[in-house]
Design an enzyme around this catalytic site. Structure first.
Site, PDB file in Angstrom:
ATOM      1  N   SER A  32       9.647   4.732   7.321  1.00 48.65           N
ATOM      2  CA  SER A  32       9.329   6.160   7.187  1.00 48.65           C
ATOM      3  C   SER A  32      10.259   6.943   6.279  1.00 48.65           C
ATOM      4  O   SER A  32      10.003   8.126   6.032  1.00 48.65           O
ATOM      5  CB  SER A  32       9.300   6.826   8.566  1.00 48.65           C
ATOM      6  OG  SER A  32       8.097   6.502   9.238  1.00 48.65           O
ATOM      7  N   LYS A  35       8.766   8.920   3.465  1.00 52.03           N
ATOM      8  CA  LYS A  35       8.293  10.301   3.547  1.00 52.03           C
ATOM      9  C   LYS A  35       9.188  11.266   2.787  1.00 52.03           C
ATOM     10  O   LYS A  35       8.810  12.430   2.570  1.00 52.03           O
ATOM     11  CB  LYS A  35       8.155  10.706   5.003  1.00 52.03           C
ATOM     12  CG  LYS A  35       7.070   9.909   5.755  1.00 52.03           C
ATOM     13  CD  LYS A  35       6.948  10.363   7.193  1.00 52.03           C
ATOM     14  CE  LYS A  35       5.785   9.677   7.892  1.00 52.03           C
ATOM     15  NZ  LYS A  35       6.127   8.363   8.458  1.00 52.03           N
ATOM     16  N   SER A  88       7.969  12.444  12.061  1.00 49.30           N
ATOM     17  CA  SER A  88       7.485  11.319  11.261  1.00 49.30           C
ATOM     18  C   SER A  88       5.984  11.107  11.432  1.00 49.30           C
ATOM     19  O   SER A  88       5.495   9.979  11.476  1.00 49.30           O
ATOM     20  CB  SER A  88       8.242  10.035  11.629  1.00 49.30           C
ATOM     21  OG  SER A  88       8.225   9.112  10.558  1.00 49.30           O
ATOM     22  N   LYS A 196      16.019  11.764   6.644  1.00 45.02           N
ATOM     23  CA  LYS A 196      14.918  11.081   7.330  1.00 45.02           C
ATOM     24  C   LYS A 196      15.335   9.685   7.783  1.00 45.02           C
ATOM     25  O   LYS A 196      15.967   8.936   7.033  1.00 45.02           O
ATOM     26  CB  LYS A 196      13.715  10.961   6.386  1.00 45.02           C
ATOM     27  CG  LYS A 196      12.457  10.426   7.063  1.00 45.02           C
ATOM     28  CD  LYS A 196      11.798  11.489   7.907  1.00 45.02           C
ATOM     29  CE  LYS A 196      10.611  10.947   8.692  1.00 45.02           C
ATOM     30  NZ  LYS A 196      11.031  10.026   9.795  1.00 45.02           N
TER      31      LYS A 196
END
Length: 263
Positions: A32, A35, A88, A196
């Site tokens: 993730s 992202k 997420s 993130k």
């Protein structure tokens, strides 16, 4: 620092100066932290007040983490990015990609084109979420560069999102949803205000983090960690090293200009 991560980097955010590096060009699955690029493309090509509509595909074709959106539901781009960067949320990343790119394929092409413009050396994207695909990969140095670009593009608006530990979206409606940031370092390390974390069984645990102390902002990345506990512990070592070994200062050049000699 002694780390088990096979892919590590610490970078100064304003100049891109690398302060620590261990095999940062080695390719890994990003999960993730993908992202970060998704959010960068969204900020470059939309407004936070844009209205994003959730298509059937956004609801049906995404798995993993999400916030239970409904078919045809609408949210602002800002609300979507809160969901993407805190929880997420894969369906939100999918909806953002459709809104910006028209189709997922076009958005992914935009991601890969941006990777070329940023001179990333070992990155290729197949989707906006980070769900596993053998041809979806990156490396620590490339993710640090993307993080640097995202901070520059998003500025305070971006850091307001990524520094939020928990928040409601649509708090005043029947569809209120409580978001909790997957980046637990926000409460564990002073100065952390993004970016993130990620995990899949193939990528293992990874994170791209940014922290600021006084005038020095660092970006650190670790990939392929065995657990979030180990990952967070090693990131703390990276940040400790960077902040203890380096400082940022302003260089002033004093130029003396002599008056011409009069005859």
């Amino acid at each position: 620092p002694e780390v088990v991560s096979p892919n590590v980097i610490v970078m100064e955010a304003s100049t891109g100066t690398v302060l620590y590096d261990c095999d940062s060009l080695e390719a890994h699955y990003p999960a993730s932290i993908t992202k970060i690029m998704t959010t960068l493309i969204a900020l470059e090509n939309s407004d936070l007040n844009d209205i994003v509509t959730f298509s059937d595909a956004a609801i049906d074709n995404t798995e993993g983490s999400g916030i239970a959106r409904d078919y045809g539901e609408q949210m602002t781009m800002e609300q979507c990015l809160y969901a993407v960067m805190l929880a997420s949320a894969n369906e939100c990343a999918y909806a953002v990609a459709e809104h910006v790119g028209g189709t997922i394929e076009n958005f992914v092409a935009m991601m890969n084109e941006k990777a070329k413009k940023l001179n990333l050396c070992n990155t290729h994207f197949m989707n906006p979420t980070g769900l596993h695909d053998p041809q979806h990969y990156t490396c620590a140095k490339d993710m640090a560069i993307v993080g640097k670009a995202l901070i520059k593009e998003g500025g305070d608006d971006l850091l307001k999102i990524t520094s939020t530990y928990d928040a409601y979206i649509r708090e005043d409606s029947e569809k209120a949803f409580w978001l909790v940031n997957t980046n637990k370092l926000l409460k564990q390390y002073p100065g952390v205000d993004g970016l993130k974390s990620g995990f899949t069984s193939q990528a293992m645990s990874c994170i791209t983090i940014t922290a600021k102390k006084k005038d020095l902002r660092l970006i650190a990345v670790v990939m392929g960690e065995p657990s979030s506990k180990v990952r967070n512990g090693e990131i703390k070592q990276m940040l400790d090293y960077g902040f203890s070994q380096y400082q940022q200062g302003l260089l002033l050049s004093l130029i003396h200009i002599s008056e011409p000699t009069r005859p």
